[in-house]
Design a protein around this motif. Structure first.
Motif, PDB file in Angstrom:
ATOM      1  N   LEU A 137     -10.542  18.388   8.932  1.00  0.00           N
ATOM      2  CA  LEU A 137     -11.093  19.071   7.760  1.00  0.00           C
ATOM      3  C   LEU A 137      -9.978  19.652   6.896  1.00  0.00           C
ATOM      4  N   THR A 138      -8.861  19.980   7.522  1.00  0.00           N
ATOM      5  CA  THR A 138      -7.725  20.560   6.799  1.00  0.00           C
ATOM      6  C   THR A 138      -6.981  19.535   5.954  1.00  0.00           C
ATOM      7  N   ASN A 139      -6.820  18.285   6.465  1.00  0.00           N
ATOM      8  CA  ASN A 139      -6.036  17.317   5.698  1.00  0.00           C
ATOM      9  C   ASN A 139      -6.877  16.385   4.816  1.00  0.00           C
ATOM     10  N   LEU A 140      -8.205  16.473   4.885  1.00  0.00           N
ATOM     11  CA  LEU A 140      -9.037  15.653   3.996  1.00  0.00           C
ATOM     12  C   LEU A 140      -8.753  15.899   2.516  1.00  0.00           C
ATOM     13  N   PRO A 141      -8.598  17.154   2.047  1.00  0.00           N
ATOM     14  CA  PRO A 141      -8.293  17.356   0.622  1.00  0.00           C
ATOM     15  C   PRO A 141      -6.961  16.716   0.205  1.00  0.00           C
ATOM     16  N   THR A 142      -5.971  16.794   1.067  1.00  0.00           N
ATOM     17  CA  THR A 142      -4.673  16.179   0.761  1.00  0.00           C
ATOM     18  C   THR A 142      -4.810  14.672   0.643  1.00  0.00           C
ATOM     19  N   TYR A 143      -5.582  14.076   1.552  1.00  0.00           N
ATOM     20  CA  TYR A 143      -5.773  12.623   1.482  1.00  0.00           C
ATOM     21  C   TYR A 143      -6.568  12.239   0.238  1.00  0.00           C
ATOM     22  N   TRP A 144      -7.576  13.030  -0.136  1.00  0.00           N
ATOM     23  CA  TRP A 144      -8.334  12.720  -1.348  1.00  0.00           C
ATOM     24  C   TRP A 144      -7.389  12.682  -2.550  1.00  0.00           C
ATOM     25  N   ASP A 145      -6.495  13.663  -2.649  1.00  0.00           N
ATOM     26  CA  ASP A 145      -5.524  13.680  -3.751  1.00  0.00           C
ATOM     27  C   ASP A 145      -4.690  12.398  -3.755  1.00  0.00           C
ATOM     28  N   LEU A 146      -4.227  11.992  -2.588  1.00  0.00           N
ATOM     29  CA  LEU A 146      -3.396  10.797  -2.458  1.00  0.00           C
ATOM     30  C   LEU A 146      -4.178   9.538  -2.833  1.00  0.00           C
ATOM     31  N   ALA A 147      -5.381   9.410  -2.295  1.00  0.00           N
ATOM     32  CA  ALA A 147      -6.138   8.176  -2.454  1.00  0.00           C
ATOM     33  C   ALA A 147      -6.909   8.099  -3.769  1.00  0.00           C
ATOM     34  N   TYR A 148      -7.481   9.195  -4.208  1.00  0.00           N
ATOM     35  CA  TYR A 148      -8.413   9.151  -5.330  1.00  0.00           C
ATOM     36  C   TYR A 148      -7.995  10.000  -6.525  1.00  0.00           C
ATOM     37  N   GLY A 149      -6.908  10.733  -6.412  1.00  0.00           N
ATOM     38  CA  GLY A 149      -6.479  11.619  -7.489  1.00  0.00           C
ATOM     39  C   GLY A 149      -6.112  10.894  -8.771  1.00  0.00           C
ATOM     40  N   ASP A 150      -5.655   9.656  -8.670  1.00  0.00           N
ATOM     41  CA  ASP A 150      -5.298   8.859  -9.839  1.00  0.00           C
ATOM     42  C   ASP A 150      -6.240   7.663  -9.915  1.00  0.00           C
ATOM     43  N   PRO A 151      -7.223   7.671 -10.821  1.00  0.00           N
ATOM     44  CA  PRO A 151      -8.184   6.569 -10.879  1.00  0.00           C
ATOM     45  C   PRO A 151      -7.566   5.237 -11.327  1.00  0.00           C
ATOM     46  N   GLN A 152      -6.314   5.252 -11.771  1.00  0.00           N
ATOM     47  CA  GLN A 152      -5.623   4.019 -12.168  1.00  0.00           C
ATOM     48  C   GLN A 152      -4.520   3.645 -11.169  1.00  0.00           C
ATOM     49  N   ALA A 153      -4.589   4.165  -9.969  1.00  0.00           N
ATOM     50  CA  ALA A 153      -3.535   3.953  -8.972  1.00  0.00           C
ATOM     51  C   ALA A 153      -3.302   2.462  -8.703  1.00  0.00           C
ATOM     52  N   GLU A 154      -2.051   2.104  -8.529  1.00  0.00           N
ATOM     53  CA  GLU A 154      -1.645   0.710  -8.308  1.00  0.00           C
ATOM     54  C   GLU A 154      -2.291   0.097  -7.071  1.00  0.00           C
ATOM     55  N   TRP A 155      -2.487   0.896  -6.025  1.00  0.00           N
ATOM     56  CA  TRP A 155      -3.031   0.331  -4.788  1.00  0.00           C
ATOM     57  C   TRP A 155      -4.426  -0.246  -4.978  1.00  0.00           C
ATOM     58  N   TYR A 156      -5.181   0.237  -5.976  1.00  0.00           N
ATOM     59  CA  TYR A 156      -6.513  -0.319  -6.241  1.00  0.00           C
ATOM     60  C   TYR A 156      -6.449  -1.809  -6.583  1.00  0.00           C
ATOM     61  N   ASN A 157      -5.327  -2.247  -7.139  1.00  0.00           N
ATOM     62  CA  ASN A 157      -5.182  -3.657  -7.522  1.00  0.00           C
ATOM     63  C   ASN A 157      -4.996  -4.589  -6.329  1.00  0.00           C
ATOM     64  N   TRP A 158      -4.798  -4.036  -5.153  1.00  0.00           N
ATOM     65  CA  TRP A 158      -4.520  -4.867  -3.977  1.00  0.00           C
ATOM     66  C   TRP A 158      -5.554  -4.691  -2.868  1.00  0.00           C
ATOM     67  N   ASP A 159      -6.232  -3.574  -2.828  1.00  0.00           N
ATOM     68  CA  ASP A 159      -7.206  -3.276  -1.780  1.00  0.00           C
ATOM     69  C   ASP A 159      -8.600  -3.703  -2.241  1.00  0.00           C
ATOM     70  N   ALA A 160      -8.911  -4.975  -2.050  1.00  0.00           N
ATOM     71  CA  ALA A 160     -10.209  -5.545  -2.433  1.00  0.00           C
ATOM     72  C   ALA A 160     -10.601  -5.172  -3.865  1.00  0.00           C
ATOM     73  N   PRO A 161      -9.776  -5.516  -4.851  1.00  0.00           N
ATOM     74  CA  PRO A 161     -10.077  -5.122  -6.230  1.00  0.00           C
ATOM     75  C   PRO A 161     -11.313  -5.817  -6.798  1.00  0.00           C
ATOM     76  N   TYR A 162     -11.777  -6.849  -6.139  1.00  0.00           N
ATOM     77  CA  TYR A 162     -12.943  -7.615  -6.589  1.00  0.00           C
ATOM     78  C   TYR A 162     -14.258  -6.930  -6.219  1.00  0.00           C
ATOM     79  N   LEU A 163     -14.207  -5.876  -5.407  1.00  0.00           N
ATOM     80  CA  LEU A 163     -15.411  -5.134  -5.038  1.00  0.00           C
ATOM     81  C   LEU A 163     -15.538  -3.900  -5.922  1.00  0.00           C
TER      82      LEU A 163
END
Length: 179
Positions: free
Chosen positions: A10-36
């Motif tokens: 519960l403590t590190n979930l906010p940090t991970y959200w920032d990393l994963a979802y904080g930037d809606p244009q993040a480069e990793w979205y182009n490689w992690d099943a971008p067709y879905l």
């Protein structure tokens, strides 16, 4: 550089959200099943609702020197039968790609899964546009087991779905080659 796979809390979930979802244009979205279609949870929902990431047998952070940089995951392709496990891995920061972090994390995740589940087969699925993921799978000793041709549509073209596997009996040999 030390790569570890700490559990989500519960403590590190906010940090991970920032990393994963904080930037809606993040480069990793182009490689992690971008067709879905991508569903980005709100931060509040991510950290307060029943979050499946809190299951340490199916999700772990990837940390480099105790700093979260991504995650590994596993899910049962056959639902409640729990006889067919597929894995996933993502490192969100492109500056950390091609530094051996993915290989170290995926090797540790394979070790963990082989120790905690009683299955003969583990798999990982990617798409033909993600050459790095295919190379990562091969670098830890996985074998291409299937190509489902022209089923992923993205940026105006069809791509293949590519599946890799590793059998329990092969893991010791693959690990010895990589050490």
């Amino acid at each position: 550089m030390t790569v570890t796979l700490p559990p989500f809390t519960l403590t590190n979930l906010p940090t991970y959200w920032d990393l994963a979802y904080g930037d809606p244009q993040a480069e990793w979205y182009n490689w992690d099943a971008p067709y879905l279609p991508r569903q980005i949870p709100t931060k509040t929902a991510f950290v307060t609702e029943a979050n499946p990431y809190l299951d340490p047998n199916l999700f772990r952070l990837i940390a480099v020197d105790n700093t979260p940089v991504g995650m590994v995951s596993a899910h049962y392709e056959d639902g409640n039968l729990k006889q067919w496990l597929d894995m996933g891995i993502v490192i969100q920061n492109p500056k950390l790609w091609r530094h051996g972090i993915g290989k170290a994390a995926l090797s540790q995740w394979l070790d963990f899964l082989w120790q905690t589940i009683d299955l003969p087969h583990l798999g990982i699925t990617t798409w033909s546009g993600n050459q790095r993921m295919m190379g990562l799978a091969e670098s830890v000793g996985m074998h291409q087991e299937a190509v489902v041709r022209q089923v992923r549509y993205w940026q105006g073209q069809y791509w293949d779905s590519v599946k890799y596997d590793l059998l329990r009996a092969e893991w010791g040999q693959a690990k010895d080659k990589n050490d």
